[in-house]
Design a protein around this motif. Sequence first.
Motif, PDB file in Angstrom:
ATOM      1  N   ALA A  73     -30.543  29.984  -4.163  1.00 27.57           N
ATOM      2  CA  ALA A  73     -29.062  28.973  -3.758  1.00 27.57           C
ATOM      3  C   ALA A  73     -29.811  28.368  -2.273  1.00 27.57           C
ATOM      4  O   ALA A  73     -29.299  27.230  -1.967  1.00 27.57           O
ATOM      5  N   ALA A  74     -29.696  29.314  -1.212  1.00 29.17           N
ATOM      6  CA  ALA A  74     -30.156  28.748   0.196  1.00 29.17           C
ATOM      7  C   ALA A  74     -31.728  28.017   0.272  1.00 29.17           C
ATOM      8  O   ALA A  74     -31.693  27.778   1.730  1.00 29.17           O
ATOM      9  N   GLY A  75     -32.184  27.984  -0.394  1.00 27.64           N
ATOM     10  CA  GLY A  75     -33.977  27.396  -1.314  1.00 27.64           C
ATOM     11  C   GLY A  75     -34.777  28.261  -0.500  1.00 27.64           C
ATOM     12  O   GLY A  75     -35.613  28.006  -0.139  1.00 27.64           O
ATOM     13  N   LYS A  76     -34.069  29.345  -0.128  1.00 27.74           N
ATOM     14  CA  LYS A  76     -35.525  30.494  -0.292  1.00 27.74           C
ATOM     15  C   LYS A  76     -36.224  30.463  -1.557  1.00 27.74           C
ATOM     16  O   LYS A  76     -36.506  30.943  -2.886  1.00 27.74           O
ATOM     17  N   LEU A  77     -37.935  30.784  -1.006  1.00 19.24           N
ATOM     18  CA  LEU A  77     -38.730  30.854  -1.562  1.00 19.24           C
ATOM     19  C   LEU A  77     -39.338  32.394  -1.895  1.00 19.24           C
ATOM     20  O   LEU A  77     -39.593  33.425  -0.919  1.00 19.24           O
ATOM     21  N   TYR A  78     -39.618  32.710  -3.219  1.00 16.66           N
ATOM     22  CA  TYR A  78     -40.125  34.030  -3.627  1.00 16.66           C
ATOM     23  C   TYR A  78     -41.146  34.143  -4.964  1.00 16.66           C
ATOM     24  O   TYR A  78     -40.781  33.041  -4.981  1.00 16.66           O
ATOM     25  N   VAL A  79     -42.640  34.805  -4.809  1.00 20.34           N
ATOM     26  CA  VAL A  79     -43.034  34.619  -5.246  1.00 20.34           C
ATOM     27  C   VAL A  79     -43.050  36.811  -5.689  1.00 20.34           C
ATOM     28  O   VAL A  79     -43.438  37.574  -5.324  1.00 20.34           O
ATOM     29  N   ASP A  80     -42.834  35.775  -7.131  1.00 22.57           N
ATOM     30  CA  ASP A  80     -41.761  37.283  -8.188  1.00 22.57           C
ATOM     31  C   ASP A  80     -41.203  37.859  -7.461  1.00 22.57           C
ATOM     32  O   ASP A  80     -39.982  37.096  -7.255  1.00 22.57           O
ATOM     33  N   LYS A  81     -41.509  39.561  -6.415  1.00 25.12           N
ATOM     34  CA  LYS A  81     -39.849  38.968  -5.562  1.00 25.12           C
ATOM     35  C   LYS A  81     -40.259  38.974  -4.764  1.00 25.12           C
ATOM     36  O   LYS A  81     -39.965  40.281  -3.799  1.00 25.12           O
ATOM     37  N   THR A  82     -41.505  38.630  -3.549  1.00 26.12           N
ATOM     38  CA  THR A  82     -42.283  39.006  -2.292  1.00 26.12           C
ATOM     39  C   THR A  82     -41.525  37.574  -2.000  1.00 26.12           C
ATOM     40  O   THR A  82     -42.087  36.245  -2.269  1.00 26.12           O
ATOM     41  N   GLU A  83     -40.596  37.685  -0.535  1.00 25.49           N
ATOM     42  CA  GLU A  83     -40.535  36.479   0.114  1.00 25.49           C
ATOM     43  C   GLU A  83     -40.760  35.811   0.662  1.00 25.49           C
ATOM     44  O   GLU A  83     -42.010  36.787   1.512  1.00 25.49           O
ATOM     45  N   VAL A  84     -41.188  34.654   0.834  1.00 24.21           N
ATOM     46  CA  VAL A  84     -42.784  33.810   1.712  1.00 24.21           C
ATOM     47  C   VAL A  84     -42.214  32.867   1.921  1.00 24.21           C
ATOM     48  O   VAL A  84     -41.108  32.086   1.396  1.00 24.21           O
ATOM     49  N   THR A  85     -42.361  31.837   2.975  1.00 28.42           N
ATOM     50  CA  THR A  85     -42.819  30.629   3.226  1.00 28.42           C
ATOM     51  C   THR A  85     -43.091  29.120   2.494  1.00 28.42           C
ATOM     52  O   THR A  85     -44.131  29.944   1.691  1.00 28.42           O
ATOM     53  N   ASN A  86     -42.706  28.209   2.813  1.00 30.16           N
ATOM     54  CA  ASN A  86     -43.404  27.203   2.164  1.00 30.16           C
ATOM     55  C   ASN A  86     -44.985  27.145   3.123  1.00 30.16           C
ATOM     56  O   ASN A  86     -45.272  26.639   2.386  1.00 30.16           O
ATOM     57  N   ALA A  87     -45.737  27.547   4.648  1.00 30.60           N
ATOM     58  CA  ALA A  87     -46.564  27.069   4.661  1.00 30.60           C
ATOM     59  C   ALA A  87     -47.310  28.743   4.333  1.00 30.60           C
ATOM     60  O   ALA A  87     -48.786  28.881   3.761  1.00 30.60           O
ATOM     61  N   THR A  88     -46.319  29.817   3.436  1.00 30.28           N
ATOM     62  CA  THR A  88     -47.453  31.089   3.253  1.00 30.28           C
ATOM     63  C   THR A  88     -46.670  30.875   1.391  1.00 30.28           C
ATOM     64  O   THR A  88     -47.944  31.481   1.178  1.00 30.28           O
ATOM     65  N   LEU A  89     -46.776  29.548   0.815  1.00 35.32           N
ATOM     66  CA  LEU A  89     -46.270  29.993  -1.039  1.00 35.32           C
ATOM     67  C   LEU A  89     -47.898  30.114  -0.981  1.00 35.32           C
ATOM     68  O   LEU A  89     -48.131  30.657  -2.045  1.00 35.32           O
ATOM     69  N   VAL A  90     -48.910  29.126  -0.793  1.00 30.33           N
ATOM     70  CA  VAL A  90     -50.114  29.027  -1.822  1.00 30.33           C
ATOM     71  C   VAL A  90     -51.117  30.005  -1.027  1.00 30.33           C
ATOM     72  O   VAL A  90     -51.631  30.935  -2.227  1.00 30.33           O
ATOM     73  N   GLY A  91     -50.525  30.826  -0.508  1.00 27.57           N
ATOM     74  CA  GLY A  91     -51.700  31.704   0.030  1.00 27.57           C
ATOM     75  C   GLY A  91     -50.836  33.313  -1.093  1.00 27.57           C
ATOM     76  O   GLY A  91     -51.983  34.215  -1.448  1.00 27.57           O
ATOM     77  N   GLY A 109     -35.821  27.614 -10.187  1.00 23.41           N
ATOM     78  CA  GLY A 109     -34.521  27.006  -9.190  1.00 23.41           C
ATOM     79  C   GLY A 109     -33.448  27.549  -9.219  1.00 23.41           C
ATOM     80  O   GLY A 109     -32.710  27.541 -10.857  1.00 23.41           O
ATOM     81  N   ASP A 110     -32.692  27.668  -8.666  1.00 24.40           N
ATOM     82  CA  ASP A 110     -31.180  27.606  -8.244  1.00 24.40           C
ATOM     83  C   ASP A 110     -30.649  26.272  -8.936  1.00 24.40           C
ATOM     84  O   ASP A 110     -30.856  25.442  -8.503  1.00 24.40           O
ATOM     85  N   LYS A 111     -29.377  25.843  -9.835  1.00 28.50           N
ATOM     86  CA  LYS A 111     -28.866  25.573 -10.334  1.00 28.50           C
ATOM     87  C   LYS A 111     -28.010  24.617  -9.413  1.00 28.50           C
ATOM     88  O   LYS A 111     -27.929  23.625  -8.758  1.00 28.50           O
ATOM     89  N   GLY A 112     -27.909  25.704  -8.179  1.00 27.17           N
ATOM     90  CA  GLY A 112     -27.059  24.532  -7.096  1.00 27.17           C
ATOM     91  C   GLY A 112     -27.691  24.235  -6.097  1.00 27.17           C
ATOM     92  O   GLY A 112     -27.886  23.707  -4.670  1.00 27.17           O
ATOM     93  N   LEU A 113     -29.168  23.928  -5.777  1.00 30.22           N
ATOM     94  CA  LEU A 113     -30.141  23.875  -5.034  1.00 30.22           C
ATOM     95  C   LEU A 113     -30.696  22.634  -5.577  1.00 30.22           C
ATOM     96  O   LEU A 113     -30.531  21.670  -6.530  1.00 30.22           O
ATOM     97  N   ALA A 114     -30.821  21.180  -4.400  1.00 30.44           N
ATOM     98  CA  ALA A 114     -30.703  20.470  -4.166  1.00 30.44           C
ATOM     99  C   ALA A 114     -32.534  20.121  -5.329  1.00 30.44           C
ATOM    100  O   ALA A 114     -33.297  21.374  -4.776  1.00 30.44           O
ATOM    101  N   TYR A 115     -32.730  19.470  -5.953  1.00 32.85           N
ATOM    102  CA  TYR A 115     -33.639  18.653  -7.275  1.00 32.85           C
ATOM    103  C   TYR A 115     -34.804  18.612  -5.950  1.00 32.85           C
ATOM    104  O   TYR A 115     -36.611  18.740  -6.878  1.00 32.85           O
ATOM    105  N   GLY A 116     -35.218  17.878  -5.295  1.00 35.79           N
ATOM    106  CA  GLY A 116     -35.848  17.912  -4.265  1.00 35.79           C
ATOM    107  C   GLY A 116     -36.589  18.796  -3.487  1.00 35.79           C
ATOM    108  O   GLY A 116     -37.863  19.271  -3.522  1.00 35.79           O
TER     109      GLY A 116
END
Length: 143
Positions: A73-91, A109-116
């Motif tokens: 809901a806060a917009g944080k990204l996780y790959v499996d259970k590891t938190e990543v940033t937008n820059a490190t997502l692809v890596g 995606g959390d349902k409270g998160l913005a669709y964008g």
Amino acid sequence: MAVKLSNNRGAVGGVPPVSEINVTPLVDVMLVLLIVFMVAAPLMASGVKVDLPTSNAKPLSEEKPPIAVSLNAAGKLYVDKTEVTNATLVGALTSATEGDKTRRINIRGDKGLAYGKVIEAMGEINDAGFSKIALVSEPPQTP
């Protein structure tokens, strides 16, 4: 003083009775029904045209389980259970899939998160060359 009009019994005006069925009204009714169904048939099909699978379709079987990309809901990204940033997502995806671009990736995606935000992450994953991307949702709960 009765006057006899004809020799045929049951004849009206000297014309004998007809023993054939008049199909003209039947044809008229059938043509009207045909037109009604031709107009109404396209309206009955609701939704988008879809080529449905045949009955011999088999469920997907993958050797490796899909990689989960989650956005809370806060917009944080996780790959499996590891938190990543937008820059490190692809890596992180490349290392998690061991460079296999055909591996399935599930985006949650959390349902409270913005669709964008979800679409932005999906675009980054697609731009990196991953083509098997799926959006995950929960089935509706019945009371």
